[in-house]
Design an enzyme around this catalytic site. Sequence first.
Site, PDB file in Angstrom:
ATOM      1  N   GLY A 278       0.817  -1.280  -0.074  1.00  0.00           N
ATOM      2  CA  GLY A 278       0.118   0.020   0.083  1.00  0.00           C
ATOM      3  C   GLY A 278       0.605   1.156   0.126  1.00  0.00           C
ATOM      4  O   GLY A 278       0.169   2.339   0.304  1.00  0.00           O
ATOM      5  N   SER A 279       2.021   1.368  -0.481  1.00  0.00           N
ATOM      6  CA  SER A 279       2.712   2.538  -0.451  1.00  0.00           C
ATOM      7  C   SER A 279       2.281   3.583  -1.504  1.00  0.00           C
ATOM      8  O   SER A 279       2.238   4.497  -1.192  1.00  0.00           O
ATOM      9  CB  SER A 279       4.293   2.111  -0.680  1.00  0.00           C
ATOM     10  OG  SER A 279       4.640   1.983  -2.068  1.00  0.00           O
TER      11      SER A 279
ATOM     12  N   ILE B 193     -10.232  -7.356 -11.978  1.00  0.00           N
ATOM     13  CA  ILE B 193     -11.260  -6.457 -11.657  1.00  0.00           C
ATOM     14  C   ILE B 193     -12.663  -7.294 -12.496  1.00  0.00           C
ATOM     15  O   ILE B 193     -12.460  -7.490 -13.827  1.00  0.00           O
ATOM     16  CB  ILE B 193     -11.279  -5.178 -12.032  1.00  0.00           C
ATOM     17  CG1 ILE B 193     -10.235  -4.444 -11.238  1.00  0.00           C
ATOM     18  CG2 ILE B 193     -12.652  -4.485 -11.774  1.00  0.00           C
ATOM     19  CD1 ILE B 193     -10.391  -4.497  -9.566  1.00  0.00           C
TER      20      ILE B 193
ATOM     21  N   ASN C 103      -4.675   2.247 -13.214  1.00  0.00           N
ATOM     22  CA  ASN C 103      -3.738   1.177 -12.427  1.00  0.00           C
ATOM     23  C   ASN C 103      -2.431   1.779 -12.754  1.00  0.00           C
ATOM     24  O   ASN C 103      -2.214   2.429 -13.730  1.00  0.00           O
ATOM     25  CB  ASN C 103      -3.837  -0.253 -13.073  1.00  0.00           C
ATOM     26  CG  ASN C 103      -2.976  -1.311 -12.451  1.00  0.00           C
ATOM     27  OD1 ASN C 103      -3.010  -1.196 -11.181  1.00  0.00           O
ATOM     28  ND2 ASN C 103      -2.329  -1.763 -13.467  1.00  0.00           N
TER      29      ASN C 103
ATOM     30  N   HIS D  34       1.461   0.593 -13.605  1.00  0.00           N
ATOM     31  CA  HIS D  34       2.302  -0.713 -13.890  1.00  0.00           C
ATOM     32  C   HIS D  34       3.712  -0.301 -13.751  1.00  0.00           C
ATOM     33  O   HIS D  34       3.949   0.675 -14.014  1.00  0.00           O
ATOM     34  CB  HIS D  34       1.610  -1.153 -15.177  1.00  0.00           C
ATOM     35  CG  HIS D  34       2.426  -2.539 -15.731  1.00  0.00           C
ATOM     36  ND1 HIS D  34       2.107  -3.589 -15.157  1.00  0.00           N
ATOM     37  CD2 HIS D  34       3.595  -2.480 -16.501  1.00  0.00           C
ATOM     38  CE1 HIS D  34       3.039  -4.494 -15.559  1.00  0.00           C
ATOM     39  NE2 HIS D  34       3.668  -4.108 -16.379  1.00  0.00           N
TER      40      HIS D  34
ATOM     41  N   ASP E 132      -3.750  -4.726 -18.488  1.00  0.00           N
ATOM     42  CA  ASP E 132      -2.554  -3.740 -18.952  1.00  0.00           C
ATOM     43  C   ASP E 132      -2.663  -3.249 -20.435  1.00  0.00           C
ATOM     44  O   ASP E 132      -1.613  -2.574 -21.193  1.00  0.00           O
ATOM     45  CB  ASP E 132      -1.067  -4.363 -18.964  1.00  0.00           C
ATOM     46  CG  ASP E 132      -0.846  -4.759 -17.429  1.00  0.00           C
ATOM     47  OD1 ASP E 132      -0.032  -5.730 -17.345  1.00  0.00           O
ATOM     48  OD2 ASP E 132      -1.550  -4.218 -16.705  1.00  0.00           O
TER      49      ASP E 132
END
Length: 200
Positions: free
Chosen positions: A14-15, A95, A109, A111, A152
Site C-alpha cells: 500500500g505505499s 477486476i 492502474n 504498472h 494492461d
Amino acid sequence: MKKMNIAFFASHGGSNFQTIVENIQNGNINANAALLISNNSDCFAFERAKKLGVPYKHISSALFADSQEFQNALLALLEEYKIDLIVLAGYMRKIPQSIIQKYKNRILNIHPALLPKYGGQGMYGMFVHNAVHEAGDAISGATVHIVSEEYDEGKILKQESVKVESSDTPETIAEKVLAIEHKIYSETIKEIADGEIFLD
Ligand code: GRF
C-alpha cells in the site's frame, strides 16, 4: 468542482495508496480518499489506512458463494461510498467485468514498467524487474493507465522513465521504479481532479 470520491484497491504493502492519500490530505490533490478495499485481510495497506483515517474493507471472492454475489457486494460497497474513481494500487486480482463496465474509464492502474513493454498476465512486481534486468535494458519506468477488459491494455495516461545502470539489480530497479510510481500516480490523479486530464 465537486470533489471526487476515490476508492483504492490494494493487496499488500500500500505505499502507492499512502502516497496518494498524503497528497490528498496535504491539499495537493483535490479529492476525497473515501475507501480502501483489499482481498487480503492482513495486508499492511490496512495498517496505513488506520493511521491515515481512511475507512477500509476486506472483501474477497473467497467469502462469497459465487462470483455474482461477490460482484454484487463489491458494487454495493462502491455505491454506498458514492465512488467516482477507482485507483488500483498493487491489487493482485482481476477486476470483474461488471465493475469495469459500471466504472468505464474510471478505473486507474499503475504498472511498474513502460507499457506496452513487460505487460500482460503474470507480469507484475519482481517478475517485471527481473525481465528488465535480464534484457539489459538501459531504462525502465512506470505507467498509469485506464483499466480495460484486457490486462494492461487500457489507454495510457502518464509514463515516466528512469535510467538503469549496469550495476543495478532487479531489487534496485524496483526501488527506482517505485519512486517513479509514487510521483506519477499522484500527478495523474491531481490532473484528473483539476480537470487537466479528462477521462472520456
Ligand atoms: C507496485 O510495484 C506496483 O507497480 C504494482 O504493485 C506494487 C504496489 O506496491 N502494481 P505498493 O503496494 O503500492 O507499495
